[in-house]
Write an enzyme that holds these catalytic residues in place. Structure first.
Site, PDB file in Angstrom:
ATOM      1  N   ASN A  42       3.193   6.220   0.897  1.00  0.00           N
ATOM      2  CA  ASN A  42       2.639   7.050   1.971  1.00  0.00           C
ATOM      3  C   ASN A  42       2.643   6.392   3.351  1.00  0.00           C
ATOM      4  O   ASN A  42       2.763   7.072   4.363  1.00  0.00           O
ATOM      5  CB  ASN A  42       1.226   7.544   1.612  1.00  0.00           C
ATOM      6  N   LYS A  60       7.611  -5.210  -3.868  1.00  0.00           N
ATOM      7  CA  LYS A  60       8.304  -4.028  -4.385  1.00  0.00           C
ATOM      8  C   LYS A  60       7.755  -2.778  -3.700  1.00  0.00           C
ATOM      9  O   LYS A  60       6.608  -2.400  -3.923  1.00  0.00           O
ATOM     10  CB  LYS A  60       8.130  -3.893  -5.896  1.00  0.00           C
ATOM     11  N   PRO A  61       8.566  -2.125  -2.859  1.00  0.00           N
ATOM     12  CA  PRO A  61       8.130  -0.865  -2.264  1.00  0.00           C
ATOM     13  C   PRO A  61       8.249   0.279  -3.263  1.00  0.00           C
ATOM     14  O   PRO A  61       8.914   0.148  -4.290  1.00  0.00           O
ATOM     15  CB  PRO A  61       9.110  -0.668  -1.107  1.00  0.00           C
ATOM     16  N   ALA A  62       7.605   1.395  -2.970  1.00  0.00           N
ATOM     17  CA  ALA A  62       7.714   2.576  -3.829  1.00  0.00           C
ATOM     18  C   ALA A  62       9.152   3.094  -3.836  1.00  0.00           C
ATOM     19  O   ALA A  62       9.846   3.038  -2.818  1.00  0.00           O
ATOM     20  CB  ALA A  62       6.774   3.669  -3.317  1.00  0.00           C
ATOM     21  N   LYS A  63       9.573   3.612  -4.978  1.00  0.00           N
ATOM     22  CA  LYS A  63      10.970   4.059  -5.091  1.00  0.00           C
ATOM     23  C   LYS A  63      11.267   5.254  -4.187  1.00  0.00           C
ATOM     24  O   LYS A  63      12.417   5.492  -3.819  1.00  0.00           O
ATOM     25  CB  LYS A  63      11.304   4.384  -6.542  1.00  0.00           C
ATOM     26  N   GLU A 109      -6.245  -2.159  -3.515  1.00  0.00           N
ATOM     27  CA  GLU A 109      -6.666  -1.082  -2.602  1.00  0.00           C
ATOM     28  C   GLU A 109      -6.255   0.213  -3.288  1.00  0.00           C
ATOM     29  O   GLU A 109      -5.078   0.574  -3.316  1.00  0.00           O
ATOM     30  CB  GLU A 109      -6.008  -1.256  -1.231  1.00  0.00           C
ATOM     31  N   ARG A 125      -4.101  13.391   9.145  1.00  0.00           N
ATOM     32  CA  ARG A 125      -3.244  12.229   9.342  1.00  0.00           C
ATOM     33  C   ARG A 125      -2.355  12.058   8.122  1.00  0.00           C
ATOM     34  O   ARG A 125      -2.812  12.150   6.987  1.00  0.00           O
ATOM     35  CB  ARG A 125      -4.119  10.984   9.537  1.00  0.00           C
ATOM     36  N   CYS A 140      -5.156   7.450   1.528  1.00  0.00           N
ATOM     37  CA  CYS A 140      -6.347   7.137   0.732  1.00  0.00           C
ATOM     38  C   CYS A 140      -7.609   7.248   1.582  1.00  0.00           C
ATOM     39  O   CYS A 140      -8.707   7.416   1.060  1.00  0.00           O
ATOM     40  CB  CYS A 140      -6.236   5.746   0.130  1.00  0.00           C
ATOM     41  N   SER A 199      -8.812   2.772  10.339  1.00  0.00           N
ATOM     42  CA  SER A 199      -7.794   1.734  10.149  1.00  0.00           C
ATOM     43  C   SER A 199      -7.555   0.956  11.437  1.00  0.00           C
ATOM     44  O   SER A 199      -7.289   1.538  12.485  1.00  0.00           O
ATOM     45  CB  SER A 199      -6.483   2.371   9.682  1.00  0.00           C
TER      46      SER A 199
END
Length: 484
Positions: free
Chosen positions: A158, A181-184, A257, A285, A291, A448
């Protein structure tokens, strides 16, 4: 640059030991534009052997990297911050193509992401310990901070760049090597980031990037490998729970997290227009796929109708479409599975008596679009008050007293963030203290900030990212007893 040239400029291979290379079995993962459902690129699909090679590169380079002067480590981050800033337009377009959010939102994320590098560039030279006289006067106590060692980092789809920089930044600053490792679904932003770090002089083997279609098969052996000393994960509580179990084998230092179910409390003394403006930010947003997104609005009964109506007016004005189009504020959801989940939650709420003031439907045609939605009169047993929606849906429920509001806010296993709108300073402090969350937005819809500690309590995880607390997650404290 054009869409095609922005995508073509990104390396598509694995980055291991300072070299770009194909997966050992030659597989690939297709990356889809969620606005068109078309494949825009294919990246290497790592195997367990590739992951092991990446961890070996970490172990091989850890000693040399941790003895690199802190100023040098910080300067690498500073140069990366400057290069990301310089290429912000291209990086934002790339992010929009793989993730779907509007280009304006992607640009904001690139700015946010780069700021973690600037922040931790400054923190790298502020790692210190203490020297004290023992209470009995007989000796001295010395404490020192040292890097924890090779890290395994796993990021979600995200926020494909910011979730990387807020792990990579403190790891580099502290002197740790890492496999990330990033999300696929969204690997391109991370691969572009690795290219930038290589360009600004990060030594080979400090950062290793693996993209994999099967996260569990590839990552579990690394988590259970004795060379790994730290695990940091951002994602769902369900997956986090499994990773915590796996990390127990090596007693890893762990940061998690995880999921959220953020309450947004509006009291009758709040400025309603301010609360609505904050609610739009907190809910919409990232298309609601955050999250930290306001998941449920608890509003004082006397102003609930006014708030819901004004929120519906604002969401109803938001333009839905492909994130590259002018004026678009709401892009597609990440995939069909996510859109179906949002639809089911809305249908459940409506079947129990909730009324859609605006939206409430999927958008016909290509792409995983869902209308910005406000639901009024949401009953306590609606599933979307318990589950993380991860979409552009705002359920509004009412409360009668401050105690009821706090109880409703805390009635969840999650505890990441809460939002509070009130003009009464005493109430503000009472409510902030009473909320079981790691963060609170008081009269503002966004929390954030790279300079602040981000993280939750309860089943939203543990550990903090950002702020001076963020680097502590990558350091161990060593105590030396000195005999005088």
């Amino acid at each position: 640059m054009s869409e095609q040239s922005v995508v073509e400029a990104v390396p598509k291979q694995l980055y291991i030991g300072g070299k770009w290379r194909d997966g050992s079995e030659g597989g690939s993962i297709d990356v889809e534009d969620p606005a068109t459902e078309e494949t825009i690129a294919s990246v290497a699909d790592a195997t367990g052997d590739d992951a092991s090679a990446a961890l070996a590169a970490c172990a091989e380079n850890q000693a040399e990297w941790q003895h690199t002067p802190p100023r040098e480590r910080g300067e690498i981050l500073r140069r990366a911050f400057e290069l990301i800033t310089e290429r912000a337009d291209d990086l934002a377009l790339l992010m929009t193509l793989e993730m779907g959010k509007s280009v304006a939102e992607s640009k904001a994320e690139v700015t946010y992401a780069s700021e973690f590098f600037r922040w931790f560039a400054e923190e790298s030279v502020r790692i210190d310990g203490r020297y004290a006289v023992a209470p009995n006067g007989a000796g001295r106590l010395l404490t020192m901070k040292q890097p924890v060692g090779p890290c395994v980092l796993i990021t979600p789809w995200n926020f494909p760049m910011a979730m990387g920089t807020r792990k990579i930044g403190p790891a580099i600053a502290a002197g740790c090597t890492m496999v990330i490792k990033p999300a696929k679904q969204t690997p391109l932003s991370m691969l572009a980031l690795a290219g930038i770090l290589e360009e600004v002089g990060l030594p080979g083997g400090v950062l290793n990037v693996i993209t994999a279609s099967s996260s569990g098969e590839v990552m579990e052996p690394l988590i259970k490998d004795p060379r790994t000393r730290k695990l940091s994960f951002t994602g769902s509580t369900e997956v986090g729970r499994k990773l915590i179990e796996q990390s127990a084998e090596q007693i890893l230092k762990v940061s998690m997290e995880l999921g959220g179910n953020a309450p947004f409390l509006v009291f009758d003394d709040a400025d309603i227009d301010d609360a609505v403006a904050g609610g739009v930010i907190a809910k919409m947003r990232n298309v609601g796929e955050a999250c930290t997104a306001a998941n449920r609005f608890h509003v004082a009964a006397s102003v609930a109708d006014e708030f819901a109506s004004k929120l519906a007016d604002k969401l109803g004005e938001m333009k839905v479409g492909r994130g590259t189009e002018e004026g678009v504020e709401v892009g597609p959801l990440i995939d069909a599975t996510q859109r179906d989940k949002v639809s089911e939650l809305v249908s459940d709420a409506e079947s129990k008596g909730a009324k859609a003031l605006v939206g409430g439907h999927q958008v016909d045609g290509r792409g995983y679009f869902y209308e910005p939605t406000v639901l009024a009169d949401v009953p306590p047993d609606a599933n979307l008050l318990k589950e993380e929606i991860f979409g552009p849906v705002a359920p509004v429920a009412s409360f009668d007293s401050e105690e009821d509001a706090i109880a409703a806010a805390n009635d969840t296993e999650y505890g990441l963030v809460a939002y509070v709108y009130t003009s009464d300073i005493k109430r503000a402090l009472r409510v902030c203290e009473g909320l079981e969350t790691g963060m609170v937005g008081l009269n503002q819809g966004i929390v954030s900030n790279p300079a602040a500690p981000f993280g939750g309590v309860k089943q939203s995880g543990f550990g903090r990212e950002g702020g001076y607390e963020g680097i502590e997650e990558y350091l161990e404290t060593k105590y030396v007893a000195i005999n005088l």
